[in-house]
Design a protein around this motif. Structure first.
Motif, PDB file in Angstrom:
ATOM      1  N   TYR A 154      38.910  39.328 111.501  1.00 37.08           N
ATOM      2  CA  TYR A 154      38.551  40.690 111.860  1.00 37.08           C
ATOM      3  C   TYR A 154      37.246  41.056 111.156  1.00 37.08           C
ATOM      4  O   TYR A 154      36.901  40.499 110.117  1.00 37.08           O
ATOM      5  N   GLY A 155      36.513  41.984 111.761  1.00 35.09           N
ATOM      6  CA  GLY A 155      35.227  42.412 111.221  1.00 35.09           C
ATOM      7  C   GLY A 155      34.463  43.163 112.285  1.00 35.09           C
ATOM      8  O   GLY A 155      35.001  43.506 113.329  1.00 35.09           O
ATOM      9  N   GLY A 156      33.184  43.413 112.013  1.00 34.40           N
ATOM     10  CA  GLY A 156      32.339  44.113 112.966  1.00 34.40           C
ATOM     11  C   GLY A 156      32.156  45.575 112.663  1.00 34.40           C
ATOM     12  O   GLY A 156      31.218  46.202 113.135  1.00 34.40           O
ATOM     13  N   CYS A 157      33.088  46.164 111.898  1.00 35.93           N
ATOM     14  CA  CYS A 157      32.958  47.531 111.429  1.00 35.93           C
ATOM     15  C   CYS A 157      33.895  47.705 110.246  1.00 35.93           C
ATOM     16  O   CYS A 157      34.703  46.821 109.945  1.00 35.93           O
ATOM     17  N   GLN A 158      33.808  48.839 109.595  1.00 36.33           N
ATOM     18  CA  GLN A 158      34.609  49.070 108.405  1.00 36.33           C
ATOM     19  C   GLN A 158      36.099  49.042 108.728  1.00 36.33           C
ATOM     20  O   GLN A 158      36.533  49.498 109.782  1.00 36.33           O
ATOM     21  N   SER A 159      36.877  48.510 107.788  1.00 32.30           N
ATOM     22  CA  SER A 159      38.329  48.492 107.937  1.00 32.30           C
ATOM     23  C   SER A 159      38.964  49.404 106.901  1.00 32.30           C
ATOM     24  O   SER A 159      38.376  49.714 105.873  1.00 32.30           O
ATOM     25  N   SER A 160      40.176  49.820 107.195  1.00 38.02           N
ATOM     26  CA  SER A 160      40.930  50.695 106.304  1.00 38.02           C
ATOM     27  C   SER A 160      41.887  49.857 105.468  1.00 38.02           C
ATOM     28  O   SER A 160      42.722  49.130 106.030  1.00 38.02           O
ATOM     29  N   PRO A 161      41.815  49.930 104.129  1.00 39.49           N
ATOM     30  CA  PRO A 161      42.745  49.153 103.301  1.00 39.49           C
ATOM     31  C   PRO A 161      44.210  49.433 103.630  1.00 39.49           C
ATOM     32  O   PRO A 161      45.033  48.504 103.657  1.00 39.49           O
ATOM     33  N   ARG A 177      46.887  42.822  94.636  1.00 37.19           N
ATOM     34  CA  ARG A 177      45.531  43.280  94.299  1.00 37.19           C
ATOM     35  C   ARG A 177      44.990  44.110  95.477  1.00 37.19           C
ATOM     36  O   ARG A 177      44.067  43.700  96.181  1.00 37.19           O
ATOM     37  N   PRO A 178      45.583  45.269  95.711  1.00 34.31           N
ATOM     38  CA  PRO A 178      45.190  46.059  96.886  1.00 34.31           C
ATOM     39  C   PRO A 178      43.722  46.464  96.890  1.00 34.31           C
ATOM     40  O   PRO A 178      43.157  46.740  97.949  1.00 34.31           O
ATOM     41  N   GLU A 179      43.092  46.486  95.697  1.00 33.29           N
ATOM     42  CA  GLU A 179      41.675  46.873  95.655  1.00 33.29           C
ATOM     43  C   GLU A 179      40.797  45.886  96.408  1.00 33.29           C
ATOM     44  O   GLU A 179      39.712  46.241  96.890  1.00 33.29           O
ATOM     45  N   LEU A 180      41.261  44.635  96.539  1.00 33.62           N
ATOM     46  CA  LEU A 180      40.469  43.646  97.264  1.00 33.62           C
ATOM     47  C   LEU A 180      40.401  43.956  98.759  1.00 33.62           C
ATOM     48  O   LEU A 180      39.453  43.556  99.442  1.00 33.62           O
ATOM     49  N   LEU A 181      41.433  44.630  99.276  1.00 36.07           N
ATOM     50  CA  LEU A 181      41.447  44.942 100.704  1.00 36.07           C
ATOM     51  C   LEU A 181      40.331  45.914 101.076  1.00 36.07           C
ATOM     52  O   LEU A 181      40.009  46.060 102.249  1.00 36.07           O
ATOM     53  N   ARG A 182      39.764  46.570 100.090  1.00 39.00           N
ATOM     54  CA  ARG A 182      38.640  47.468 100.345  1.00 39.00           C
ATOM     55  C   ARG A 182      37.322  46.699 100.403  1.00 39.00           C
ATOM     56  O   ARG A 182      36.319  47.196 100.912  1.00 39.00           O
ATOM     57  N   SER A 183      37.328  45.457  99.910  1.00 39.70           N
ATOM     58  CA  SER A 183      36.083  44.698  99.824  1.00 39.70           C
ATOM     59  C   SER A 183      35.865  43.848 101.071  1.00 39.70           C
ATOM     60  O   SER A 183      36.759  43.691 101.898  1.00 39.70           O
ATOM     61  N   ALA A 184      34.657  43.307 101.150  1.00 38.36           N
ATOM     62  CA  ALA A 184      34.313  42.373 102.233  1.00 38.36           C
ATOM     63  C   ALA A 184      34.271  40.942 101.723  1.00 38.36           C
ATOM     64  O   ALA A 184      33.693  40.068 102.358  1.00 38.36           O
ATOM     65  N   GLY A 185      34.871  40.701 100.544  1.00 36.31           N
ATOM     66  CA  GLY A 185      34.958  39.345 100.025  1.00 36.31           C
ATOM     67  C   GLY A 185      33.710  38.899  99.287  1.00 36.31           C
ATOM     68  O   GLY A 185      32.896  39.713  98.835  1.00 36.31           O
ATOM     69  N   LYS A 186      33.586  37.585  99.187  1.00 35.05           N
ATOM     70  CA  LYS A 186      32.472  36.986  98.453  1.00 35.05           C
ATOM     71  C   LYS A 186      31.476  36.335  99.409  1.00 35.05           C
ATOM     72  O   LYS A 186      31.809  36.001 100.545  1.00 35.05           O
ATOM     73  N   ALA A 187      30.272  36.144  98.911  1.00 34.01           N
ATOM     74  CA  ALA A 187      29.195  35.567  99.726  1.00 34.01           C
ATOM     75  C   ALA A 187      29.600  34.203 100.263  1.00 34.01           C
ATOM     76  O   ALA A 187      30.231  33.396  99.559  1.00 34.01           O
ATOM     77  N   LEU A 188      29.243  33.933 101.503  1.00 37.34           N
ATOM     78  CA  LEU A 188      29.458  32.626 102.103  1.00 37.34           C
ATOM     79  C   LEU A 188      28.528  31.604 101.451  1.00 37.34           C
ATOM     80  O   LEU A 188      27.506  31.954 100.855  1.00 37.34           O
ATOM     81  N   THR A 209      31.064  57.847 104.728  1.00 29.26           N
ATOM     82  CA  THR A 209      32.069  58.013 105.780  1.00 29.26           C
ATOM     83  C   THR A 209      33.270  57.094 105.583  1.00 29.26           C
ATOM     84  O   THR A 209      34.402  57.497 105.852  1.00 29.26           O
ATOM     85  N   THR A 210      33.036  55.883 105.110  1.00 33.38           N
ATOM     86  CA  THR A 210      34.166  54.958 104.970  1.00 33.38           C
ATOM     87  C   THR A 210      35.122  55.392 103.862  1.00 33.38           C
ATOM     88  O   THR A 210      36.326  55.173 103.961  1.00 33.38           O
ATOM     89  N   GLU A 211      34.596  55.998 102.803  1.00 37.36           N
ATOM     90  CA  GLU A 211      35.472  56.493 101.742  1.00 37.36           C
ATOM     91  C   GLU A 211      36.382  57.598 102.272  1.00 37.36           C
ATOM     92  O   GLU A 211      37.575  57.652 101.948  1.00 37.36           O
ATOM     93  N   LEU A 212      35.819  58.491 103.088  1.00 40.34           N
ATOM     94  CA  LEU A 212      36.630  59.566 103.653  1.00 40.34           C
ATOM     95  C   LEU A 212      37.624  59.007 104.675  1.00 40.34           C
ATOM     96  O   LEU A 212      38.774  59.459 104.740  1.00 40.34           O
ATOM     97  N   GLU A 213      37.202  58.038 105.460  1.00 38.73           N
ATOM     98  CA  GLU A 213      38.134  57.416 106.410  1.00 38.73           C
ATOM     99  C   GLU A 213      39.298  56.754 105.688  1.00 38.73           C
ATOM    100  O   GLU A 213      40.456  56.866 106.113  1.00 38.73           O
ATOM    101  N   ASP A 214      39.016  56.064 104.585  1.00 39.99           N
ATOM    102  CA  ASP A 214      40.085  55.436 103.809  1.00 39.99           C
ATOM    103  C   ASP A 214      41.090  56.476 103.324  1.00 39.99           C
ATOM    104  O   ASP A 214      42.309  56.251 103.361  1.00 39.99           O
TER     105      ASP A 214
END
Length: 513
Positions: free
Chosen positions: A280-287, A325-336, A419-424
């Motif tokens: 999944y990707g392409g736009c912000q996700s909600s944790p 580690r629910p805080e990770l669900l807010r991230s986009a991970g690590k660099a490829l 906007t993503t913080e408010l959406e979360d």
């Protein structure tokens, strides 16, 4: 031509090699049709020869106006095989925007799915092209399938060179002038190799448009020796039924579509045990919603963050989707692998870990530039670094968190609303399914915060309750001036929340309570 150039083989040729290794296996499925690997490979070579016979030459742009068909894949491969850039239109764009794109990239060939024949006639009436070729019988042009049937299916070496443009993808386009992003044939392997997880007997379900990231992942599936099941559009019930029936292992969707899958009444009773990867990707996700998906589908979620300008940037792996580690669900991970990420301020200076700034990227997958827009290219490509226009930060472990798009960040009295913080925050309410936050200028051109919200069925949630929750949690600066309750968020062709459409709707209507 140098020895290195002669030895260069494109991603299309690599895929054709794999298709030729096992010609009898099923490669693509669409409705009740099955294309074997050999049939798909043969059609590509026949189409490529047909294009050459029509006078199409290396470097001339081939634009696709077509849905998710096996023939669409073949036409894209055929055009790339003879060294032509491919520009795939989003089908739900207006005729005006599509015409602008066709004209801007100097389209020589328009390949048309007959379902879009009327739109093609409208486009070519405004922007004539040299060749209109159709994927079936139609009055608007010659049938590419009929022309291909007269040609040989024997393989021949590809004509593309590493520096030639392979794809032209457009960003924006729902309003304003769309930007054409050019990627060369030499860059594609670097972008392709950035997405792991394609080993084994892959059965990939394409339920978004071939013109977006889902089409690139279809290429991965075919290159792995797997199969691709094509759906014409996203429908949650159809997707769930297909996963169970075809024992799908891989699929890709944007977060709003993933939420629809989780929320569908059939979800609980559907056997999805065959899934190994939901990208999944392409736009912000909600944790909060990703946690719902994790509970429903298990440890198969993989987030991919990238841009057409940059290719792949980072990945949040299945292992990183850790309930502890629910805080990770807010991230986009690590660099490829092969990707460098820097967070920079407006002056271009690097910021320390934890501080918000623009995400800048350097890798071999970065675009060549925008089609014939050198000034715009120079704005975003500086000293080998792409300035993404996304705001984010890196933590001490190297996890990247995206806070907002620079253009979506709402400037209000007293500061900025991300906007993503408010959406979360809104998505954390138990009676909220999905949200989209956007700014709307008032009469004084100051932006006001608005939110479109999809409620859980049967709930009694009202606008004031959400405004009170936001005020208590984040203060009055983040409190929406207006909450619009909608049955479903409008989505773009790619599956992103269409905030431009929501903004236009608010601007054209009186501010109802």
């Amino acid at each position: 031509m140098t020895v290195a150039t002669r030895q260069f083989r494109t991603h299309v040729e690599r895929n054709l090699d794999v298709l030729g290794a096992e010609p009898g296996r099923t490669a693509v499925l669409h409705k009740d049709r099955r294309f074997s690997a050999g049939e798909l490979r043969g059609l590509v070579y026949r189409m490529a020869r047909a294009l050459l016979a029509q006078g199409v030459r290396r470097g001339q742009v081939v634009t696709l106006l077509s849905g998710n068909l096996p023939e669409t894949i073949a036409a894209r491969y055929a055009a790339n095989l003879i060294g032509c850039p491919v520009n795939h239109l989003y089908n739900k764009l207006s005729a005006e925007v599509q015409t602008t794109i066709v004209r801007d990239v100097e389209t020589q060939v328009l390949v048309v799915d007959t379902a879009y024949a009327a739109r093609a006639a409208e486009i070519t009436g405004r922007a004539p092209v040299a060749h209109v070729l159709t994927l079936g019988p139609s009055d608007i042009g010659r049938s590419l399938l009929d022309l291909a049937a007269e040609e040989s299916a024997e393989p021949f070496p590809g004509l593309a060179r590493p520096e030639d443009i392979c794809t032209i993808r457009h960003t924006g386009g729902t309003t304003g002038h769309p930007k054409a992003i050019c990627t060369s044939f030499g860059q594609v392997p670097a972008q392709d190799d950035a997405i792991p997880g394609w080993a084994g007997p892959v059965r990939y379900l394409l339920c978004t448009t071939l013109a977006h990231a889902g089409g690139t992942m279809a290429d991965h599936a075919l290159r792995s020796g797997g199969s691709v099941r094509l759906l014409e559009d996203f429908d949650a019930a159809m997707v769930l039924a297909t996963i169970e029936r075809d024992r799908i292992t891989h699929t890709f969707m944007l977060p709003p579509l993933l939420y629809q899958l989780v929320d569908h009444p059939d979800s609980v009773g559907t056997d999805t045990s065959s899934l190994t990867h939901i990208w999944y990707g392409g736009c912000q996700s909600s944790p909060a919603r990703i946690a719902d998906a994790l509970r429903r589908f298990g440890p198969v979620l993989n987030q991919f963050y990238g841009q057409n300008e940059a290719g792949g940037i980072s990945r949040l792996s299945a292992e990183d989707h850790d309930p502890d580690r629910p805080e990770l669900l807010r991230s986009a991970g690590k660099a490829l692998d092969g990707v460098e990420i820097a967070i920079r301020d407006e002056a271009g200076d690097d910021l320390p870990r934890g501080e918000h700034g623009e995400i800048c990227v350097r890798s071999s997958g970065i675009m060549q530039g925008y089609w014939k827009q050198p000034e715009l290219t120079a704005e975003v490509l500086r000293d080998g670094w792409l300035h993404t226009g996304d705001v984010g930060y890196l933590d001490e472990e190297g996890y990247l968190t995206i806070v907002d798009r620079l253009k979506d960040m709402i400037v209000v009295v007293g500061g900025h609303v991300y906007t993503t913080e408010l959406e979360d925050l809104l998505n954390s309410h138990p009676q909220v399914r999905q949200t989209a936050v956007f700014g709307v200028p008032d009469a004084n051109r100051m932006e006001r915060v608005h939110a479109a919200v999809v409620r859980e069925p049967g709930g009694d949630l009202d606008q004031q309750a959400l405004r009170d929750m936001v005020r208590a949690a984040r203060g009055p600066m983040y409190e929406p001036e207006r909450v619009l309750f909608v049955g479903m968020l409008p989505l773009t062709d790619a599956g992103k929340p269409d905030k431009k459409l929501l903004r236009r709707q608010v601007e054209s209507e009186p501010a109802a309570a």
